[in-house]
Design an enzyme around this catalytic site. Structure first.
Site, PDB file in Angstrom:
ATOM      1  N   PRO A   9      -0.849   8.152  -6.000  1.00 34.03           N
ATOM      2  CA  PRO A   9      -1.829   7.047  -6.311  1.00 34.03           C
ATOM      3  C   PRO A   9      -2.641   6.212  -5.206  1.00 34.03           C
ATOM      4  O   PRO A   9      -1.943   6.033  -3.995  1.00 34.03           O
ATOM      5  CB  PRO A   9      -0.989   6.029  -7.231  1.00 34.03           C
ATOM      6  N   ASN A  10      -3.775   5.784  -5.387  1.00 29.27           N
ATOM      7  CA  ASN A  10      -4.611   5.218  -4.335  1.00 29.27           C
ATOM      8  C   ASN A  10      -4.858   5.820  -3.100  1.00 29.27           C
ATOM      9  O   ASN A  10      -5.748   5.288  -2.425  1.00 29.27           O
ATOM     10  CB  ASN A  10      -3.931   3.700  -4.146  1.00 29.27           C
ATOM     11  N   ARG A  17      -9.427   1.125   0.859  1.00 26.49           N
ATOM     12  CA  ARG A  17      -8.218   0.390   0.784  1.00 26.49           C
ATOM     13  C   ARG A  17      -7.441  -0.230   1.970  1.00 26.49           C
ATOM     14  O   ARG A  17      -7.415   0.650   2.847  1.00 26.49           O
ATOM     15  CB  ARG A  17      -7.026   1.039   0.014  1.00 26.49           C
ATOM     16  N   TYR A  22      -4.293   1.727   6.695  1.00 27.07           N
ATOM     17  CA  TYR A  22      -4.403   2.932   6.450  1.00 27.07           C
ATOM     18  C   TYR A  22      -5.777   3.808   7.169  1.00 27.07           C
ATOM     19  O   TYR A  22      -5.995   4.988   7.061  1.00 27.07           O
ATOM     20  CB  TYR A  22      -4.796   3.144   4.918  1.00 27.07           C
ATOM     21  N   ASN A  73       2.331  13.679  -0.100  1.00 27.12           N
ATOM     22  CA  ASN A  73       2.370  12.255   0.087  1.00 27.12           C
ATOM     23  C   ASN A  73       2.252  11.474  -1.299  1.00 27.12           C
ATOM     24  O   ASN A  73       1.320  11.275  -1.951  1.00 27.12           O
ATOM     25  CB  ASN A  73       1.302  11.767   0.862  1.00 27.12           C
ATOM     26  N   ALA A  76       2.876   5.263  -3.667  1.00 29.70           N
ATOM     27  CA  ALA A  76       3.844   4.305  -4.103  1.00 29.70           C
ATOM     28  C   ALA A  76       5.038   4.977  -4.663  1.00 29.70           C
ATOM     29  O   ALA A  76       5.909   4.473  -4.934  1.00 29.70           O
ATOM     30  CB  ALA A  76       2.855   3.276  -5.161  1.00 29.70           C
ATOM     31  N   GLU A  97       7.221  16.113   3.627  1.00 25.95           N
ATOM     32  CA  GLU A  97       6.689  14.751   3.332  1.00 25.95           C
ATOM     33  C   GLU A  97       5.894  13.953   4.232  1.00 25.95           C
ATOM     34  O   GLU A  97       6.179  14.064   5.473  1.00 25.95           O
ATOM     35  CB  GLU A  97       8.032  13.597   3.025  1.00 25.95           C
ATOM     36  N   HIS A  99       3.478  10.123   5.270  1.00 20.72           N
ATOM     37  CA  HIS A  99       3.322   8.874   4.831  1.00 20.72           C
ATOM     38  C   HIS A  99       2.218   8.540   6.334  1.00 20.72           C
ATOM     39  O   HIS A  99       2.560   8.781   7.304  1.00 20.72           O
ATOM     40  CB  HIS A  99       4.326   8.122   4.919  1.00 20.72           C
ATOM     41  N   ARG A 106       7.528  -1.280   7.468  1.00 18.14           N
ATOM     42  CA  ARG A 106       6.930  -2.356   6.304  1.00 18.14           C
ATOM     43  C   ARG A 106       7.826  -2.959   5.432  1.00 18.14           C
ATOM     44  O   ARG A 106       9.165  -3.230   5.824  1.00 18.14           O
ATOM     45  CB  ARG A 106       6.064  -1.498   5.366  1.00 18.14           C
TER      46      ARG A 106
HETATM   47  C1  DQA Z   1       2.017   5.737   1.540  1.00 19.84           C
HETATM   48  C2  DQA Z   1       3.011   4.611   1.747  1.00 19.84           C
HETATM   49  C3  DQA Z   1       3.508   4.109   0.673  1.00 19.84           C
HETATM   50  O1  DQA Z   1       4.562   2.756   0.564  1.00 19.84           O
HETATM   51  C4  DQA Z   1       2.123   3.420  -0.294  1.00 19.84           C
HETATM   52  O2  DQA Z   1       2.384   3.066  -1.433  1.00 19.84           O
HETATM   53  C5  DQA Z   1       0.948   4.130  -0.189  1.00 19.84           C
HETATM   54  C6  DQA Z   1       0.561   5.071   1.092  1.00 19.84           C
HETATM   55  C7  DQA Z   1       1.410   6.028   3.248  1.00 19.84           C
HETATM   56  O3  DQA Z   1       0.915   7.228   3.243  1.00 19.84           O
HETATM   57  O4  DQA Z   1       1.605   5.318   4.294  1.00 19.84           O
HETATM   58  O5  DQA Z   1       0.196   4.287  -1.018  1.00 19.84           O
HETATM   59  O6  DQA Z   1       2.431   6.593   0.970  1.00 19.84           O
END
Ligand code: DQA
Length: 144
Positions: A9-10, A17, A22, A73, A76, A97, A99, A106
């Site tokens: 998501p997002n 965002r 990011y 990835n 959240a 994985e 991120h 964080r």
């Molecule tokens: C994320 C880190 C997560 O905590 C966050 O909710 C994201 C992006 C990252 O790529 O840094 O949406 O996965």
């Protein structure tokens, strides 16, 4: 070698965002980077993004028997989803994985990664290059 790159998501909102976290690159830029990397590695790639936990679980299940390696990835859902962890375990396809940010530096709630428990490599806080490194890792270590 067939790769599946999954974004949660997002991540479709990259470039809009929280740019201070990011960066300014858009999701389209990420897709292009993934496609270019796959070409360079001589791998096929399918790219999937969803804001819905069940759709991510469905996609992982569909990979069974069809995909050699997963780069994920879960965004959240990393920190909440036992369903995504179980799906990765169920298909037992080699997974890495990613991120974009360093989740260890964080908020406290970002320190747990359920999906990460089913991944054999982790590329954290490397920006979009994390996807490149994860794809290289899967292609080098999970050749069929
Ligand atoms: C994320 C880190 C997560 O905590 C966050 O909710 C994201 C992006 C990252 O790529 O840094 O949406 O996965």
């Amino acid at each position: 070698m067939k790769l599946l790159v999954i974004n949660g998501p997002n991540l479709n909102m990259l470039g809009i965002r929280e740019k201070h976290l990011y960066g300014a690159d858009t999701y389209e830029t990420l897709v292009q980077l993934i496609e270019d990397t796959a070409k360079r590695l001589d791998a096929e790639v399918e790219i999937f993004q969803s804001n819905h936990e069940g759709a991510l679980v469905d996609k992982i299940q569909e990979a069974y028997g069809n995909i050699d390696g997963i780069v994920i990835n879960p965004a959240a859902y990393t920190h909440t989803s036992v369903a995504i962890l179980d799906a990765l375990k169920a298909v037992s396809i080699p997974a890495a994985e990613v991120h974009i940010t360093d989740v260890s530096k964080r908020e406290e709630f970002r320190r747990i990664s359920y999906a990460g428990m089913a991944c054999q490599a982790h590329f954290i806080g490397l920006g979009l290059q994390g996807y490149v490194k994860a794809m290289e890792y899967i292609v080098e270590n999970c050749k069929k």
